[in-house]
Structure formats: C-alpha cells, structure tokens
Design an enzyme around this catalytic site. Structure first.
Site, mmCIF file in Angstrom:
data_model
loop_
_atom_site.group_PDB
_atom_site.id
_atom_site.type_symbol
_atom_site.label_atom_id
_atom_site.label_comp_id
_atom_site.label_asym_id
_atom_site.label_seq_id
_atom_site.Cartn_x
_atom_site.Cartn_y
_atom_site.Cartn_z
ATOM 1 N N GLU A 233 0.759 -1.210 -0.068
ATOM 2 C CA GLU A 233 -0.097 -0.023 -0.037
ATOM 3 C C GLU A 233 0.762 1.247 0.052
ATOM 4 O O GLU A 233 0.819 2.169 0.778
ATOM 5 C CB GLU A 233 -1.060 -0.026 1.256
ATOM 6 C CG GLU A 233 -1.785 -1.179 1.091
ATOM 7 C CD GLU A 233 -2.884 -1.262 2.187
ATOM 8 O OE1 GLU A 233 -2.862 -0.737 3.451
ATOM 9 O OE2 GLU A 233 -4.034 -1.711 1.836
ATOM 10 N N ASP A 312 -8.436 -9.187 3.766
ATOM 11 C CA ASP A 312 -8.054 -7.866 4.664
ATOM 12 C C ASP A 312 -9.278 -7.886 5.817
ATOM 13 O O ASP A 312 -10.034 -7.086 5.869
ATOM 14 C CB ASP A 312 -7.976 -6.666 4.018
ATOM 15 C CG ASP A 312 -7.545 -5.579 4.881
ATOM 16 O OD1 ASP A 312 -6.897 -5.629 5.926
ATOM 17 O OD2 ASP A 312 -7.546 -4.494 4.256
ATOM 18 N N GLU A 340 -12.676 -2.557 12.118
ATOM 19 C CA GLU A 340 -12.511 -1.877 10.822
ATOM 20 C C GLU A 340 -13.665 -2.274 9.860
ATOM 21 O O GLU A 340 -14.320 -1.356 9.424
ATOM 22 C CB GLU A 340 -10.985 -1.885 9.915
ATOM 23 C CG GLU A 340 -11.262 -1.344 8.859
ATOM 24 C CD GLU A 340 -9.722 -1.558 8.110
ATOM 25 O OE1 GLU A 340 -8.911 -1.902 8.670
ATOM 26 O OE2 GLU A 340 -9.657 -0.975 6.854
HETATM 27 C C1 GCV Z 1 -2.417 0.154 8.483
HETATM 28 C C2 GCV Z 1 -6.022 -2.297 5.370
HETATM 29 C C3 GCV Z 1 -6.266 -1.028 6.279
HETATM 30 C C4 GCV Z 1 -5.105 0.123 6.537
HETATM 31 C C5 GCV Z 1 -3.995 -0.607 6.809
HETATM 32 C C6 GCV Z 1 -3.560 -1.865 6.073
HETATM 33 C C7 GCV Z 1 -2.450 -2.680 6.992
HETATM 34 O O1 GCV Z 1 -5.839 -1.686 4.166
HETATM 35 O O2 GCV Z 1 -7.242 -0.298 5.644
HETATM 36 O O3 GCV Z 1 -5.594 1.208 7.347
HETATM 37 O O4 GCV Z 1 -2.922 0.329 7.099
HETATM 38 O O5 GCV Z 1 -4.683 -2.593 5.937
HETATM 39 O O6 GCV Z 1 -2.877 -3.526 7.326
HETATM 40 O O7 GCV Z 1 -1.324 -2.407 6.540
#
Ligand code: GCV
Length: 606
Positions: A233, A312, A340
């Site tokens: 990411e 995720d 989340e």
């Molecule tokens: C910390 C998902 C979440 C992100 C998070 C990422 C990760 O994509 O939406 O906020 O980033 O996971 O686990 O690194």
C-alpha cells in the site's frame, strides 16, 4: 463497578520487577489470602499455582510469577473455582498488540479516541494510564506492545531518532508487566540520513541499520524488535531495488541480532493499483505468490506476520493459504481487534467465535507467534464500546492458549466486568457470543466480503469497491454473483492442500458461509437445505435485522452500570439503524439485479 481490573488500586510509580508486581497485586486483590511466591527462573513465562493448607503457592519464572498471580486473581474475582494445581505455559512466544497510532495523536482505524501514546508529534503519555494498560495486557498474558502505526510516515520515523528517551521511559513503565515494546520502522529510513538508497544489499544501508540498532538497544535493551510493512500500500521496500523480501528482512535481522531483536515482517503485499477490468489478477492470491517460494530463506530472528485471511480482516475469510504453506519459516498470525470491517466498535461483534473457527481450520503448531491490531484508545474505557473490551481480553487468553474456550473466556470477562445475577450473566454471555453471526447475516453475504463504503469501511455500499483499484470485486450481474476461485477460475484454491481443494472446490460440498468466496453461482443455485442462493441472501438479511432488534431489547433489559449503560445504549441505537440500512440496501441491490421476489413476500424496496 469491577470493569476488568480498572477498579484495582493504582500501582506505585516504581515497581522493580514482575515478581514484585505479582506480590503487590496478590496483596491488594486477595487481602487475607496468604500467597507465597517461588521464583524459578528456568520456568520463564510459565507458572504453577498450588493450593496449600494456608493459601496458595505461586511458582514461575520472571513474568511467569506475574501470569500465575493474575491467573489466580482473575479466577477468584470471577467466582470460578481454583483447581488444586493450576499450571500453564504460553503456546506462542510473542503475544503482540499492534497499535496503528500516529505521532499526531490520531489512530489509523481507531474507534476509541485518540492515541494513548502520542500527541502533537511527540511521545507523551499519562504514566498512571500506562500502568493501568500494562495491568490489563499482562492480566491476560500479552507481552509485546508495538506503539506506532505500520504506516510510518515522517515524523513517525523520529521514534528511532529524537523520541528515544521518552520511549525508553515508557519501556521502563511496561517492563514490570512483562511487556516489551516494539517499533514500526520505515524501510527507507536511511534515506533521511544522506544515504541515497535503501537497497538492503548496499553496505552503507546495512551499516546505518547496524548503528541505529546499537543506539536503539542501548536506550531500550529489551526492545522486542521492529515491525515492518514493506512494498505494501505504497510503503517503501526491497522491490524498488529488485531485491526480494528475504533479502530485505534478513538485512534488518542481522542488524538487530546482537541484541536478541526480532524483525516482524508483514506479508500484506498485493497490487493496490489494480485495474478492475483486468480479470487475470485475483488479490487473495497475492501473499502466497510473493512469499511461499521464499520458505526457508528467512533468518531465524525474522517472523513473517500474515493476516488471518487472504483479503483483509473481512467478517468471513478462509485461513490464509500462506499460513499453511511455509513450514520452514517463523510465522505469526495477525488478527484485528480494531473493528475496521466489523462495525467500528459501534456494532457489537465478539470475535472469539471467529478465531475458534480459524484455529479449527489450521494446525496451531504451524505458527509461533500471534499479533492483533489494537482496539485501544484514549477513551476512558480504552475500547470505545464498553463491550468491545471482551475482544482484547479473549484475544489475550487465546494468544496464551489457542484451545481457549469461547464461552468460558467471554464468561470470565463478563464476571470480571459486571456484577450481574447468574441469569443476567448467562444472558449477556449468550448475546455476546451471537453477535458475530448476526453481523455477518446483515452485511455482505456468504463470504463475499467488502460491500462497505470505501475508505472508512463503515456501512453498506454494495458496489463501493466494484470499479476501484483495490482488487475486491463481487461481479454481481442479473444472473450470478461471486468469483470462481477454483482451478477453472482464478486458481486461488490451488494454493491449498488437496483435501481442502476437494472440500471447497465443489459448491455441493463447500460450506454455505464460504460459497461466494470460492464460487460464482447463479441466483437459482440450490443450496444444501433446498433454498435458492437468492432466497438465502434475503433470508439472512431479514434474520440479521430481526436478531439485532432482539439483541437491542435484551441488552436494554440488562442492568449495566453508568457510564457503560448510556454508551452501550447509544451505540445500540446506531447499530439498529445501520443493520436496517444494511438489510434493505443489500436486499434491494440483489432484488433489482435478479428480479427474483422474496418467497415470503417481505418488504424489499425497489
Ligand atoms: C495500516 C488495510 C487498512 C489500512 C491498514 C492496512 C494494513 O488496508 O485499511 O488502514 O494500514 O490494512 O494492514 O497495513
């Protein structure tokens, strides 16, 4: 109000060791019960508590004594009987809580207020709260706390630079609780120091990390290690230099090895810039493709941290095939306490039933450590929703012993938190245990996941991610929904052993709740119980809403003390509103596409 040890007396500012702390905690929690402590260093974290004619003898290594003391205290305070001998050793070496706290005081995916550790780009904290937090974590056996977000942007990097003195003082506070700190690091950090590259095979880069490790471990000699999100990411990583992740992780591992440090290397690597038109890429395949071939190539002080499912942290995902594949590598499974995708600590969602299912699918011997993204924040009750604390509590017990029983652990938490009659207690425990299925019913159907509002991930939006870059598609059309992940489709299923391929590969044998994760099926598909797929989708959603209404009524009848009561009711109202929204939007979405009416004639809005 008991509130899981919040009501304990504040601890003195200086406690020398876990053994001292164990003595203090026993004296204050069990006054009048004579307890003898026997320090047996070789026992390490394990403990043995024996009932004697006079009271109890607790033996254990350094933190073993403390864990033994808390095992005894929590059993007695929760009214459980203490067996003549209570002996236990943790299954996993590192039992980690990963905070996604940013130096500006915000928390990525945080739903319990601001950071407990940071504000104004400084490391600042309330020492009394830190001791209280140390007690909460140690009382359930957790032993590593990573205080900063894996997405390390400047000034987060300053943790290794000018925030070290404050970090060292924080480590001093947590040390008597048997808790070691961990820091997330930025793979490209040497580039802030005049080095033109972060290439792991570059000697200047290697030297920078060695000097940094020496400085950091001089300040905090028992730091557990570094946590790394690389090539994920948008975070920097070895791919920039055509190096693989073993090369990246091993370079860091060598730097921290002299101090007994660990590199926890996350495997959340996938293409987050996918073109939705490109049907050759299937995101759940990514982690396995990136790492499985590297099995056996990581240094022995590297732990690969793998999210429990291939996507995720969705409500239902199969166990990540990577967790099953790497037999010659140290692995940690990553869970997420922060809700989340599971209701933002507004909706009730007790996680341990989900975790028990994961362990049933996975030989627990395959992993050596466990981590969970924190649900903690600066709210007075730490978890925003008072009842979300059950997830932190049960996570600790499960991290210690993956065979922990879901009902027994929820029951212990409830007894340590509320003074209810036996009937009220039973009601609360059974409600909490039901919440995961209820949430699952009113959200995205049968393992398909997502369908949430993009970015903040709360509330229904069936096609919110359908034409986006994130690789999370359901491809619903007027005839069918889901993605074929068998050999005839994307081939994801081939990442598993033959027996799992057989179980999940045929829609006739695939468990219903995973159907749309593995298969693309017509709405007319007939399920094992004779219902069509579309009818099952409608039924689940109506049931999820009805169950939420019943949950709200039952919760309203329980005598929660203030301030929990007001907070629980306020959030329950929001959950009710949102469950209705989910139910109606998802049912309408599928009804509009398929044109198939509900056989029971319930209201679906066109
Ligand atoms: C910390 C998902 C979440 C992100 C998070 C990422 C990760 O994509 O939406 O906020 O980033 O996971 O686990 O690194």
């Amino acid at each position: 109000m008991k509130a899981w040890l919040h009501s304990f007396p504040d601890l003195p500012d200086t406690v020398a060791s876990p053994a001292d702390l164990a003595r203090l905690e026993l004296e204050s929690a069990l006054p009048g019960t004579p307890c003898t402590l026997e320090h047996v260093p070789a026992m390490g974290e394990s403990y043995r508590v024996e009932k004697t004619a006079a009271g109890y003898t607790v033996s254990g290594g350094d933190s073993g004594l403390l864990y033994g003391a808390y095992a005894l205290i929590t059993r007695i305070l929760s009214g459980e009987s203490v067996p003549p001998v209570l002996a236990s050793a943790p299954k996993y070496g590192l039992r980690m809580v990963d905070c996604w706290d940013n130096p500006d005081g915000t928390i990525e995916r945080g739903y319990s207020g601001r950071s407990l550790f940071f504000e104004g780009n400084r490391l600042v904290y309330d020492p009394a709260r830190m001791r209280e937090l140390g007690r909460l974590l140690a009382s359930v056996g957790l032993n590593v706390l990573c205080i900063n977000n894996v997405n390390v942007h400047f000034p987060g990097q300053l943790l290794l630079e000018d925030m070290l003195p404050e970090a060292a003082a924080l480590a001093d506070i947590f040390r008597p609780f048997g808790i070691r700190l961990m820091f997330s690091i930025d793979f490209s950090q040497p580039m802030r120091h005049g080095i033109p590259t972060a290439d792991p095979l570059d000697s200047a880069v290697q030297a920078w990390w060695k000097e940094t490790a020496a400085r950091v471990w001089t300040a905090i000699p028992d730091l557990a290690g570094f946590l790394v999100k690389a090539d994920s990411e948008g975070r920097p990583g070895p791919f920039t230099y055509n190096r693989n992740h073993a090369e990246g992780a091993n370079m860091l591992a060598e730097a921290v090895k002299p101090y007994g440090g660990i590199i926890v290397w996350r495997c959340f690597v996938y293409n987050c810039r996918q073109d939705w038109r490109d049907r050759t890429v299937d995101r759940p395949k990514a982690a396995f493709e990136h790492y499985a071939w590297l099995d056996g190539q990581f240094a022995d002080n590297v732990i690969l941290q793998i999210k429990h499912g291939p996507f995720d942290f969705q409500v239902r995902e199969p166990v990540s095939p990577l967790l099953l594949a790497m037999k010659h590598t140290n692995l940690a499974m990553e869970l997420q306490l922060a809700q989340e995708y599971t209701g933002h600590q507004i909706d009730l969602y007790t996680m341990i039933p989900m975790w028990r299912e994961l362990f049933a699918e996975m030989p627990a011997d395959n992993i050596m450590s466990i981590a969970a993204v924190s649900n903690l924040g600066r709210d007075a009750n730490y978890t925003g929703h008072p009842l979300a604390a059950v997830n932190l509590f049960t996570y600790g017990l499960l991290a210690w012993d993956p065979d922990t029983d879901a009902e027994a652990s929820v029951s212990r938490w409830a007894r340590l938190t509320y003074d209810f009659t036996p009937e009220q207690h039973r009601c609360l425990v059974s409600l909490l245990l039901s919440t995961r299925r209820t949430y699952e019913k009113y959200t995205a159907p049968l393992g398909i996941g997502w369908m949430v509002n993009p970015h903040d991930h709360y509330g229904p939006n069936p096609s919110g991610y359908e034409y986006d870059l994130w690789g999370t598609y359901h491809k619903a059309d007027r005839n069918a929904v889901g993605i074929d992940r068998t050999a005839s489709g994307t081939g994801y299923l081939e990442q598993y052993s033959a027996d799992l391929q057989e179980k999940y590969g045929d829609p006739a044998t695939c468990p219903d709740l995973y159907l749309l994760f593995y298969h693309r099926l017509p709405y007319s598909f007939v399920m094992k119980d004779g219902r069509t797929l579309i009818q099952r989708i409608y039924d689940d959603h109506f049931e999820g809403l009805e169950e939420t209404k019943a949950l709200a009524e039952a919760i309203a009848a329980l005598p929660f003390p203030e301030p929990d009561r007001a907070e629980i009711f306020r959030r329950m109202e929001l959950q009710l509103r949102d469950a209705r929204e989910w139910c109606d939007i998802i049912n309408t979405f599928f009804h509009r596409l398929s044109g198939v009416p509900d056989t029971h004639g319930r209201v679906i809005y066109d």
